[in-house]
Design an enzyme around this catalytic site. Structure first.
Site, PDB file in Angstrom:
ATOM      1  N   HIS A   1      -5.104  -8.856  14.857  1.00  0.00           N
ATOM      2  CA  HIS A   1      -5.243  -7.627  14.062  1.00  0.00           C
ATOM      3  C   HIS A   1      -6.108  -7.930  12.834  1.00  0.00           C
ATOM      4  O   HIS A   1      -5.904  -8.938  12.169  1.00  0.00           O
ATOM      5  CB  HIS A   1      -3.833  -7.174  13.664  1.00  0.00           C
ATOM      6  CG  HIS A   1      -3.737  -5.955  12.830  1.00  0.00           C
ATOM      7  ND1 HIS A   1      -4.705  -4.980  12.776  1.00  0.00           N
ATOM      8  CD2 HIS A   1      -2.746  -5.528  12.000  1.00  0.00           C
ATOM      9  CE1 HIS A   1      -4.309  -4.019  11.956  1.00  0.00           C
ATOM     10  NE2 HIS A   1      -3.129  -4.331  11.466  1.00  0.00           N
TER      11      HIS A   1
ATOM     12  N   ASP B   1      -3.788  -8.594   5.697  1.00  0.00           N
ATOM     13  CA  ASP B   1      -2.558  -9.393   5.579  1.00  0.00           C
ATOM     14  C   ASP B   1      -2.456 -10.394   6.733  1.00  0.00           C
ATOM     15  O   ASP B   1      -1.656 -11.328   6.673  1.00  0.00           O
ATOM     16  CB  ASP B   1      -1.297  -8.508   5.484  1.00  0.00           C
ATOM     17  CG  ASP B   1      -1.228  -7.408   6.522  1.00  0.00           C
ATOM     18  OD1 ASP B   1      -2.279  -7.050   7.078  1.00  0.00           O
ATOM     19  OD2 ASP B   1      -0.124  -6.900   6.774  1.00  0.00           O
TER      20      ASP B   1
ATOM     21  N   HIS C   1       5.462  -9.869  10.575  1.00  0.00           N
ATOM     22  CA  HIS C   1       6.202  -9.669   9.325  1.00  0.00           C
ATOM     23  C   HIS C   1       7.686  -9.825   9.613  1.00  0.00           C
ATOM     24  O   HIS C   1       8.205  -9.233  10.573  1.00  0.00           O
ATOM     25  CB  HIS C   1       5.997  -8.252   8.770  1.00  0.00           C
ATOM     26  CG  HIS C   1       4.588  -7.932   8.391  1.00  0.00           C
ATOM     27  ND1 HIS C   1       3.966  -8.475   7.284  1.00  0.00           N
ATOM     28  CD2 HIS C   1       3.670  -7.115   8.970  1.00  0.00           C
ATOM     29  CE1 HIS C   1       2.735  -8.010   7.206  1.00  0.00           C
ATOM     30  NE2 HIS C   1       2.525  -7.186   8.230  1.00  0.00           N
TER      31      HIS C   1
ATOM     32  N   TYR D   1       9.947   0.300   8.364  1.00  0.00           N
ATOM     33  CA  TYR D   1       8.609  -0.175   8.739  1.00  0.00           C
ATOM     34  C   TYR D   1       7.974   0.788   9.757  1.00  0.00           C
ATOM     35  O   TYR D   1       6.826   1.197   9.631  1.00  0.00           O
ATOM     36  CB  TYR D   1       8.762  -1.574   9.332  1.00  0.00           C
ATOM     37  CG  TYR D   1       7.480  -2.295   9.632  1.00  0.00           C
ATOM     38  CD1 TYR D   1       6.940  -3.193   8.715  1.00  0.00           C
ATOM     39  CD2 TYR D   1       6.821  -2.115  10.838  1.00  0.00           C
ATOM     40  CE1 TYR D   1       5.772  -3.873   8.995  1.00  0.00           C
ATOM     41  CE2 TYR D   1       5.658  -2.783  11.123  1.00  0.00           C
ATOM     42  CZ  TYR D   1       5.141  -3.666  10.205  1.00  0.00           C
ATOM     43  OH  TYR D   1       3.981  -4.334  10.484  1.00  0.00           O
TER      44      TYR D   1
ATOM     45  N   HIS E   1       0.805  -1.228   0.000  1.00  0.00           N
ATOM     46  CA  HIS E   1       0.000   0.000   0.000  1.00  0.00           C
ATOM     47  C   HIS E   1       0.842   1.284   0.000  1.00  0.00           C
ATOM     48  O   HIS E   1       0.752   2.137   0.883  1.00  0.00           O
ATOM     49  CB  HIS E   1      -1.141   0.008   1.029  1.00  0.00           C
ATOM     50  CG  HIS E   1      -0.812  -0.313   2.466  1.00  0.00           C
ATOM     51  ND1 HIS E   1       0.127   0.356   3.176  1.00  0.00           N
ATOM     52  CD2 HIS E   1      -1.361  -1.211   3.314  1.00  0.00           C
ATOM     53  CE1 HIS E   1       0.163  -0.126   4.395  1.00  0.00           C
ATOM     54  NE2 HIS E   1      -0.723  -1.092   4.509  1.00  0.00           N
TER      55      HIS E   1
ATOM     56  N   GLU F   1      -6.392  -6.219   9.915  1.00  0.00           N
ATOM     57  CA  GLU F   1      -5.923  -5.917   8.550  1.00  0.00           C
ATOM     58  C   GLU F   1      -5.719  -7.229   7.781  1.00  0.00           C
ATOM     59  O   GLU F   1      -5.270  -8.233   8.336  1.00  0.00           O
ATOM     60  CB  GLU F   1      -4.634  -5.074   8.580  1.00  0.00           C
ATOM     61  CG  GLU F   1      -4.359  -4.471   7.212  1.00  0.00           C
ATOM     62  CD  GLU F   1      -3.341  -3.337   7.208  1.00  0.00           C
ATOM     63  OE1 GLU F   1      -2.654  -3.110   8.212  1.00  0.00           O
ATOM     64  OE2 GLU F   1      -3.252  -2.672   6.148  1.00  0.00           O
TER      65      GLU F   1
ATOM     66  N   ASP G   1       1.957  -6.577  14.196  1.00  0.00           N
ATOM     67  CA  ASP G   1       2.690  -5.607  13.362  1.00  0.00           C
ATOM     68  C   ASP G   1       3.897  -4.994  14.083  1.00  0.00           C
ATOM     69  O   ASP G   1       4.891  -4.640  13.433  1.00  0.00           O
ATOM     70  CB  ASP G   1       1.754  -4.458  12.939  1.00  0.00           C
ATOM     71  CG  ASP G   1       0.991  -4.763  11.659  1.00  0.00           C
ATOM     72  OD1 ASP G   1       1.374  -5.706  10.945  1.00  0.00           O
ATOM     73  OD2 ASP G   1       0.009  -4.050  11.368  1.00  0.00           O
TER      74      ASP G   1
ATOM     75  N   HIS H   1      -1.212  -1.432  14.906  1.00  0.00           N
ATOM     76  CA  HIS H   1      -1.292  -0.433  13.885  1.00  0.00           C
ATOM     77  C   HIS H   1      -2.699   0.123  13.642  1.00  0.00           C
ATOM     78  O   HIS H   1      -2.870   1.217  13.106  1.00  0.00           O
ATOM     79  CB  HIS H   1      -0.711  -1.097  12.623  1.00  0.00           C
ATOM     80  CG  HIS H   1      -0.974  -0.543  11.317  1.00  0.00           C
ATOM     81  ND1 HIS H   1      -1.311  -1.279  10.204  1.00  0.00           N
ATOM     82  CD2 HIS H   1      -0.923   0.745  10.912  1.00  0.00           C
ATOM     83  CE1 HIS H   1      -1.449  -0.509   9.176  1.00  0.00           C
ATOM     84  NE2 HIS H   1      -1.222   0.720   9.548  1.00  0.00           N
TER      85      HIS H   1
END
Ligand code: FEO
Length: 392
Positions: free
Chosen positions: A78, A82, A222, A191, A24, A80, A163, A144
C-alpha cells in the site's frame, strides 16, 4: 530489542507510535503501530515499511535479525505513507532489493517519491517464490486506496493484510490472545467505520477471495495480530461490509441556548420507553470519529441543530461533512432543531441524509425559540413512534 517471531523465521519489525492522538482527523486514543514484517528465507523479504519517524525503530529491529543489505525483496502492499514512508531510504540500505507492488502501486510510488525505484509489478493472483515459501499477492482496491493489496503465504497459512483488519492500538502486546476481545472489537470497529466504511462492496469482494484461503493468522499493518479471533473478526467484517446494524438509536446534537438539547432529551426518553437503547452524543464533547463507530452499529440516527446565521451550527456542519464522506447506509434518520427566525438547519440536515438514501419515516421537528411542556410531550411521543417503528 526483543525479537518477535510470528511464525518460524517471520518476524514483526514495526514501530510503536505511543503518542499519536490524531490520525488524519481520526482520534487515536490508544495510539497505533506501523507493522512491517521480515521473512528470512532464501530471498530475504520485507513486507511493508513504516512511517518515516519510525524508520530507526524498524531498522534496529531488522538489524537484530540480519544485515539489511541482505534484503532482496520489499513488498509494498500500500502506497499510503504510514507504510511506504521509509521505502526510499530502505532501498538505499538494501541496494539489491526489488520492490514488489501492484499496478496502481507503481503509479502511486512514482508520484510520491519521484525516484527511479527498482519496481516489479504484480497482478492479482501472481505468486513469487522466495525459497521455501511462495508469496501470493491479491489486489484489494479501495481497502484502503486503489493500490491496496494483501500478501498471502500458503506455507505458513499467514495473511499479511495491510490496512484491512487493522486497529489503532499501541501496545507491547502483539497478538490477540494478549488483549481483550472487547478492546480489539471496539478499535477494529472504529477503524472500519472511519477508514473502510465507504468501500463495503469492495470489502465483500475481498472477503470472498480471502475465504478461499487457508488462514491461521492475519497480520495487519496496524495494531494487534489475529490468531485466536480470526473467525470473530471476519464475522464482524461481513456484518460491517453489509452495513448491518443493531436495533438501537443514536442522537447526535449540538445546542446554543439549550432548546435543541431539551428536544434531544425528550426524544431519548420517548425512544427509551419503547425498550430500545439510546446514546446521546453532544458534538461539543464527543469526537467525530467516536460517533462514527456508533453510527455504524446503530440503525436509528437522530440529528439536532439550532439554526445559526441561516444554517447549521459549525459543529454539526463539520460532522455531517465528515459523515457524508464515509457514506453510512441502511439507516433510519430523524431531524430536529430550534430557531429564532429562518430555521434552515433542519432542511440542511434533511438534504444530507436524503442524499445518503436513508429512510425518513417521521416528519422533522423544528421548534421556534424554546419548547414548552406540550411541545416536549409531543416530542416524547415522536420518540415513542420512532422506537416502535424501529422495532417493527
Ligand atoms: Fe495505514 Fe491506508 O494506510
Amino acid at each position: 530489542m526483543e525479537k518477535i517471531e510470528l511464525k518460524p523465521n517471520i518476524f514483526w519489525v514495526g514501530g510503536i507510535d505511543w503518542d499519536i492522538r490524531n490520525f488524519h482527523g481520526y482520534s487515536t486514543n490508544r495510539g497505533t503501530t506501523y507493522n512491517a514484517y521480515l521473512i528470512i528465507d532464501e530471498k530475504i523479504t520485507l513486507i511493508d515499511t513504516v512511517k518515516p519517524k519510525f524508520k530507526g525503530e524498524m531498522l534496529s529491529r531488522i538489524k537484530e535479525i540480519i544485515n539489511p543489505k541482505k534484503i532482496e525483496y520489499i513488498v509494498s502492499n500500500h502506497v499510503e505513507m504510514d507504510h511506504s514512508g521509509s521505502l526510499t531510504e530502505m532501498t538505499e540500505l538494501c541496494p539489491n532489493a526489488t520492490i514488489i507492488t501492484s499496478t496502481r502501486g507503481e503509479k502511486g510510488l512514482k508520484k510520491h517519491y519521484k525516484k527511479n525505484l527498482n519496481l516489479k509489478v504484480v497482478e492479482s493472483g501472481d505468486t513469487l517464490n522466495i525459497g521455501k515459501r511462495n508469496l501470493t499477492f491479491v489486489h484489494i482496491p479501495m481497502v484502503h486506496w486503489p493500490d491496496s493489496m494483501v500478501t498471502y503465504i500458503k506455507e505458513d497459512k499467514l495473511l499479511l493484510s495491510n490496512d484491512s483488519f487493522g486497529q489503532h492500538i499501541a501496545s507491547s502486546e502483539r497478538f490477540d490472545n494478549e488483549v481483550e476481545w472487547g478492546i480489539l472489537k471496539e478499535e477494529a470497529a472504529k477503524y472500519y467505520a472511519n477508514i473502510v466504511m465507504p468501500y463495503g462492496s469492495q470489502v465483500e469482494k475481498a472477503l470472498s477471495t480471502i475465504e478461499n484461503l487457508d488462514i491461521k493468522m492475519i497480520a495487519p499493518s496496524h495494531g494487534i495480530i489475529w490468531k485466536n479471533n480470526i473467525n470473530n473478526i471476519i464475522k464482524e467484517y461481513k456484518k460491517w461490509s453489509k452495513h448491518e446494524s443493531e436495533n438501537r438509536a443514536l442522537i447526535i446534537y449540538d445546542t446554543m441556548w439549550g432548546s435543541t438539547e431539551k428536544i434531544a432529551y425528550s426524544l431519548r426518553e420517548g425512544i427509551n420507553e419503547t425498550g430500545l437503547n439510546v446514546s446521546l452524543r453532544n458534538l461539543k464533547t464527543s469526537h467525530f470519529s467516536d460517533i462514527m463507530s456508533e453510527i455504524m452499529t446503530s440503525k436509528l440516527i437522530l440529528f439536532g441543530s439550532p439554526t445559526l446565521n441561516n444554517g447549521l451550527l459549525p459543529t454539526m456542519g463539520g460532522f455531517l461533512s465528515y459523515m457524508k464522506g464515509l457514506r453510512p447506509r441502511n439507516k433510519i434518520g430523524f431531524v430536529f432543531g430550534s430557531y429564532g427566525w429562518g430555521g434552515q438547519a433542519v432542511g440542511e440536515i434533511e438534504k444530507i441524509i436524503n442524499d445518503l438514501s436513508w429512510e425518513i419515516p417521521v416528519k422533522s421537528v423544528n421548534i421556534n425559540y424554546i419548547p414548552d411542556e406540550n411541545d416536549l410531550k409531543e416530542i416524547k411521543n415522536i420518540g415513542n413512534t420512532l422506537g416502535n417503528y424501529l422495532k417493527k
